[in-house]
Design a protein around this motif. Structure first.
Motif: not given
Length: 251
Positions: A35-41, A151-162, A167-168, A181-187
């Motif tokens: 559990a850490t502060p949520v990162a920005t896009l 690309f134009t980039i935004r979060f897809a769904g909850q950020a961060p996920d469970l 996921t971008l 469209k492309l989705q990337l899940t970043v660790a």
């Protein structure tokens, strides 16, 4: 009406693009973040772009699932990916598929798509293959460092996920026949390391990628056992057409 040879070539080209477009989207395995502060896009994108800037070569295992929308069929594959930044604009890459038995290889100038079971190889010029609207495909191979430009980039769904990952969702700034469209899940742990130090600690923090093309086809790729900057030699991206194999020129 399109000939059978033309239909075969179009189908092969789709498969080729779906794999090449994702060639550089390799990653370390996901590690659930605390559990850490949520990162920005901006911070998540910077983790990708600045990490890729430090990459010279990589080797990784991959598994892939491609859904062909028109015929409602799913194809699965797995194997090994090699990637090396070239001296010119084009990168060097090699997909060695264990299942099915096939290879996709680029030495920076020529792309070979070798289907061992069919005894066929499709040969294309890299510059021609990625010309026009398809040039966006090359951005993944020459650098994730330009994601925000392409690309134009935004979060897809909850950020961060469970699991603590991000996921971008990426939409091309210019229309392209290769990517809708492309989705990337970043660790998440890679993002937190970048936030803490201001420098990328994981050069490829992508856990998985999902590529959608304008025809509704979908390709999911997951990566494992990633090794980076091991001094990979360019000779590993050479290809000699085996004797008795049919060559289909696409240039």
């Amino acid at each position: 009406m399109q000939s059978e040879a033309g239909e075969f070539r179009d189908f092969i080209m789709f498969k080729l693009f779906s794999r090449i477009l994702t060639a550089a989207l390799v990653a370390a395995l996901a590690v659930p973040a605390a559990a850490t502060p949520v990162a920005t896009l901006r911070e998540v994108v910077a983790t990708l772009e600045r990490g890729y800037g430090a990459l010279h070569d990589l080797q990784a295992g991959f598994s892939q699932r491609t859904t062909i929308s028109a015929i409602k069929r799913e194809e699965k594959g797995s194997g090994e990916l090699l990637l090396k930044k070239g001296k010119g604009a084009n990168p060097l890459f090699r997909f060695n598929y264990a299942n099915p038995k096939q290879q996709i290889i680029c030495d920076g100038k020529t792309v070979w798509f070798y289907q061992q079971e069919n005894r066929q190889v499709l040969v294309s010029d890299a510059a021609t293959l990625f010309a026009g609207g398809n040039a966006i495909a090359m951005s993944y191979l020459t650098g994730l460092g330009r994601l925000s430009q392409d690309f134009t980039i935004r979060f897809a769904g909850q950020a961060p996920d469970l699991k603590g990952n991000y996921t971008l969702e990426l939409l091309p700034r210019k229309p392209t026949p290769a990517v809708a469209k492309l989705q990337l899940t970043v660790a998440g742990d890679a993002v937190e390391q970048f936030r803490a130090s201001g420098k990328p600690q994981v050069l490829f923090p992508i856990i998985s990628s999902v590529l959608y093309d304008p025809m509704g086809n979908r390709t999911v790729i997951e990566y494992s056992s990633v090794k980076v900057n091991r001094g990979m030699v360019s000779e590993r991206f050479n290809f000699k057409v085996p004797q008795g194999v049919q060559v289909i020129e696409n240039r």
